[in-house]
Design a protein around this motif. Structure first.
Motif, PDB file in Angstrom:
ATOM      1  N   GLU A  69     -74.199  25.253  26.008  1.00  0.00           N
ATOM      2  CA  GLU A  69     -75.533  25.753  25.610  1.00  0.00           C
ATOM      3  C   GLU A  69     -75.293  27.195  24.806  1.00  0.00           C
ATOM      4  O   GLU A  69     -76.150  27.394  23.835  1.00  0.00           O
ATOM      5  N   LYS A  70     -74.653  27.857  25.309  1.00  0.00           N
ATOM      6  CA  LYS A  70     -74.421  29.257  24.498  1.00  0.00           C
ATOM      7  C   LYS A  70     -73.956  28.960  22.987  1.00  0.00           C
ATOM      8  O   LYS A  70     -74.497  29.639  22.163  1.00  0.00           O
ATOM      9  N   PHE A  71     -72.903  28.142  22.817  1.00  0.00           N
ATOM     10  CA  PHE A  71     -72.578  27.623  21.470  1.00  0.00           C
ATOM     11  C   PHE A  71     -73.546  27.003  20.720  1.00  0.00           C
ATOM     12  O   PHE A  71     -73.774  27.493  19.534  1.00  0.00           O
ATOM     13  N   ALA A  72     -74.391  26.235  21.339  1.00  0.00           N
ATOM     14  CA  ALA A  72     -75.484  25.619  20.665  1.00  0.00           C
ATOM     15  C   ALA A  72     -76.492  26.661  20.088  1.00  0.00           C
ATOM     16  O   ALA A  72     -77.024  26.702  19.016  1.00  0.00           O
ATOM     17  N   ARG A  73     -76.916  27.628  21.042  1.00  0.00           N
ATOM     18  CA  ARG A  73     -77.716  28.788  20.693  1.00  0.00           C
ATOM     19  C   ARG A  73     -77.252  29.618  19.729  1.00  0.00           C
ATOM     20  O   ARG A  73     -78.029  30.150  18.743  1.00  0.00           O
ATOM     21  N   GLU A  74     -76.066  30.033  19.875  1.00  0.00           N
ATOM     22  CA  GLU A  74     -75.503  31.025  18.826  1.00  0.00           C
ATOM     23  C   GLU A  74     -75.178  30.418  17.388  1.00  0.00           C
ATOM     24  O   GLU A  74     -75.559  30.982  16.332  1.00  0.00           O
ATOM     25  N   GLU A  75     -74.564  29.130  17.423  1.00  0.00           N
ATOM     26  CA  GLU A  75     -74.088  28.489  16.022  1.00  0.00           C
ATOM     27  C   GLU A  75     -75.474  27.772  15.218  1.00  0.00           C
ATOM     28  O   GLU A  75     -75.392  27.760  14.237  1.00  0.00           O
ATOM     29  N   TYR A  76     -76.154  27.209  16.173  1.00  0.00           N
ATOM     30  CA  TYR A  76     -77.100  26.403  15.431  1.00  0.00           C
ATOM     31  C   TYR A  76     -78.687  26.667  15.794  1.00  0.00           C
ATOM     32  O   TYR A  76     -79.440  26.111  15.537  1.00  0.00           O
ATOM     33  N   TYR A  77     -78.806  27.837  16.531  1.00  0.00           N
ATOM     34  CA  TYR A  77     -79.839  28.440  16.746  1.00  0.00           C
ATOM     35  C   TYR A  77     -81.041  27.359  17.555  1.00  0.00           C
ATOM     36  O   TYR A  77     -82.099  27.586  17.364  1.00  0.00           O
ATOM     37  N   MET A  78     -80.321  26.523  18.260  1.00  0.00           N
ATOM     38  CA  MET A  78     -81.148  25.732  19.244  1.00  0.00           C
ATOM     39  C   MET A  78     -82.065  26.367  20.346  1.00  0.00           C
ATOM     40  O   MET A  78     -81.718  27.528  20.492  1.00  0.00           O
ATOM     41  N   LYS A  79     -82.957  25.897  20.648  1.00  0.00           N
ATOM     42  CA  LYS A  79     -83.793  26.473  21.808  1.00  0.00           C
ATOM     43  C   LYS A  79     -84.665  25.607  22.674  1.00  0.00           C
ATOM     44  O   LYS A  79     -84.396  24.585  22.479  1.00  0.00           O
ATOM     45  N   ARG A  80     -84.818  26.076  23.799  1.00  0.00           N
ATOM     46  CA  ARG A  80     -85.535  25.368  24.991  1.00  0.00           C
ATOM     47  C   ARG A  80     -86.934  25.210  24.154  1.00  0.00           C
ATOM     48  O   ARG A  80     -87.646  26.023  23.557  1.00  0.00           O
ATOM     49  N   GLU A  81     -87.725  24.351  24.881  1.00  0.00           N
ATOM     50  CA  GLU A  81     -89.406  24.205  24.670  1.00  0.00           C
ATOM     51  C   GLU A  81     -89.887  25.439  25.079  1.00  0.00           C
ATOM     52  O   GLU A  81     -89.542  26.097  26.072  1.00  0.00           O
ATOM     53  N   ASN A  82     -90.991  25.724  24.448  1.00  0.00           N
ATOM     54  CA  ASN A  82     -91.800  27.115  24.714  1.00  0.00           C
ATOM     55  C   ASN A  82     -90.859  28.363  24.720  1.00  0.00           C
ATOM     56  O   ASN A  82     -91.036  29.003  25.517  1.00  0.00           O
ATOM     57  N   GLU A  83     -90.089  28.354  23.978  1.00  0.00           N
ATOM     58  CA  GLU A  83     -89.190  29.514  23.643  1.00  0.00           C
ATOM     59  C   GLU A  83     -88.962  30.146  22.340  1.00  0.00           C
ATOM     60  O   GLU A  83     -89.081  29.207  21.462  1.00  0.00           O
ATOM     61  N   ASP A  84     -89.208  31.152  22.055  1.00  0.00           N
ATOM     62  CA  ASP A  84     -89.144  31.801  20.668  1.00  0.00           C
ATOM     63  C   ASP A  84     -87.745  32.376  20.507  1.00  0.00           C
ATOM     64  O   ASP A  84     -87.132  32.896  21.534  1.00  0.00           O
ATOM     65  N   ILE A  85     -87.256  32.221  19.112  1.00  0.00           N
ATOM     66  CA  ILE A  85     -85.918  32.888  18.913  1.00  0.00           C
ATOM     67  C   ILE A  85     -86.055  33.931  17.680  1.00  0.00           C
ATOM     68  O   ILE A  85     -86.806  33.548  16.700  1.00  0.00           O
ATOM     69  N   TYR A  86     -85.486  35.155  18.067  1.00  0.00           N
ATOM     70  CA  TYR A  86     -85.755  36.194  16.813  1.00  0.00           C
ATOM     71  C   TYR A  86     -84.107  36.396  16.429  1.00  0.00           C
ATOM     72  O   TYR A  86     -83.322  37.016  17.135  1.00  0.00           O
ATOM     73  N   ILE A  87     -83.947  36.098  15.200  1.00  0.00           N
ATOM     74  CA  ILE A  87     -82.852  36.414  14.523  1.00  0.00           C
ATOM     75  C   ILE A  87     -82.558  37.912  14.001  1.00  0.00           C
ATOM     76  O   ILE A  87     -83.417  38.135  13.022  1.00  0.00           O
ATOM     77  N   ILE A  88     -81.868  38.707  14.642  1.00  0.00           N
ATOM     78  CA  ILE A  88     -81.787  40.044  14.020  1.00  0.00           C
ATOM     79  C   ILE A  88     -80.450  40.059  13.246  1.00  0.00           C
ATOM     80  O   ILE A  88     -79.369  40.105  13.847  1.00  0.00           O
ATOM     81  N   GLU A  89     -80.584  40.629  12.065  1.00  0.00           N
ATOM     82  CA  GLU A  89     -79.489  40.977  11.182  1.00  0.00           C
ATOM     83  C   GLU A  89     -79.398  42.253  10.803  1.00  0.00           C
ATOM     84  O   GLU A  89     -80.611  42.870  10.442  1.00  0.00           O
ATOM     85  N   TYR A  90     -78.452  42.947  10.847  1.00  0.00           N
ATOM     86  CA  TYR A  90     -78.214  44.547  10.491  1.00  0.00           C
ATOM     87  C   TYR A  90     -78.022  44.514   9.088  1.00  0.00           C
ATOM     88  O   TYR A  90     -77.380  43.358   8.453  1.00  0.00           O
ATOM     89  N   GLN A  91     -78.208  45.718   8.486  1.00  0.00           N
ATOM     90  CA  GLN A  91     -78.027  45.848   7.078  1.00  0.00           C
ATOM     91  C   GLN A  91     -76.570  45.599   6.559  1.00  0.00           C
ATOM     92  O   GLN A  91     -76.348  44.980   5.565  1.00  0.00           O
ATOM     93  N   ASP A  92     -75.610  45.859   7.261  1.00  0.00           N
ATOM     94  CA  ASP A  92     -74.243  45.761   7.063  1.00  0.00           C
ATOM     95  C   ASP A  92     -73.673  44.416   7.049  1.00  0.00           C
ATOM     96  O   ASP A  92     -72.606  43.724   6.692  1.00  0.00           O
ATOM     97  N   SER A  93     -74.478  43.512   7.838  1.00  0.00           N
ATOM     98  CA  SER A  93     -74.043  42.010   8.083  1.00  0.00           C
ATOM     99  C   SER A  93     -74.652  41.026   6.980  1.00  0.00           C
ATOM    100  O   SER A  93     -74.413  40.031   6.927  1.00  0.00           O
ATOM    101  N   LEU A  94     -75.692  41.647   6.522  1.00  0.00           N
ATOM    102  CA  LEU A  94     -76.357  40.912   5.106  1.00  0.00           C
ATOM    103  C   LEU A  94     -75.478  40.826   4.009  1.00  0.00           C
ATOM    104  O   LEU A  94     -74.668  41.738   3.454  1.00  0.00           O
ATOM    105  N   LYS A  95     -75.479  39.506   3.174  1.00  0.00           N
ATOM    106  CA  LYS A  95     -74.643  39.386   1.965  1.00  0.00           C
ATOM    107  C   LYS A  95     -75.836  39.609   0.850  1.00  0.00           C
ATOM    108  O   LYS A  95     -76.903  39.002   0.833  1.00  0.00           O
ATOM    109  N   VAL A  96     -75.200  40.543   0.205  1.00  0.00           N
ATOM    110  CA  VAL A  96     -76.100  41.033  -1.010  1.00  0.00           C
ATOM    111  C   VAL A  96     -75.495  40.921  -2.154  1.00  0.00           C
ATOM    112  O   VAL A  96     -74.254  41.279  -2.244  1.00  0.00           O
ATOM    113  N   GLU A  97     -76.071  40.480  -3.121  1.00  0.00           N
ATOM    114  CA  GLU A  97     -75.520  40.110  -4.591  1.00  0.00           C
ATOM    115  C   GLU A  97     -75.910  41.383  -5.431  1.00  0.00           C
ATOM    116  O   GLU A  97     -76.967  41.675  -5.485  1.00  0.00           O
TER     117      GLU A  97
END
Length: 100
Positions: A69-97
């Motif tokens: 379950e942890k792998f599915a949530r972290e790698e494929y952003y899967m979720k349970r029903e009635n659950e919201d997922i928020y992805i937080i990306e920090y400035q230094d982890s973003l790929k900027v061209e």
């Protein structure tokens, strides 16, 4: 000094030694090259054994329900029903061209 070189046995031993050190198929140079190759292969063997241990550890974690379950949530952003997922990306982890 010349008397040593007049002796046929000394000449034969010197020629034989030079031949064995440099020209023979089992020469010292080839032997050293093969030893370096063996060391390289031993290092690769150690690396792959460590990788196998690491992969086995990951496989054992994925065999458990919580690990899968942890792998599915972290790698494929899967979720349970009635659950919201928020992805937080920090400035230094973003790929900027940079288009300059």
């Amino acid at each position: 000094m010349l008397s040593y070189f007049k002796n046929i046995f000394v000449i034969i031993i010197i020629v034989f030694s030079i031949w064995m050190l440099f020209f023979d198929s089992n020469s010292l140079l080839i032997h050293n090259e093969l030893n370096r190759e063996i060391e390289t292969l031993e290092d690769e063997k150690d690396y792959y054994r460590k990788e196998i241990k690491k992969d086995n550890k990951i496989i054992n974690e994925l065999k458990k329900e919580e690990g899968l379950e942890k792998f599915a949530r972290e790698e494929y952003y899967m979720k349970r029903e009635n659950e919201d997922i928020y992805i937080i990306e920090y400035q230094d982890s973003l790929k900027v061209e940079d288009n300059e």
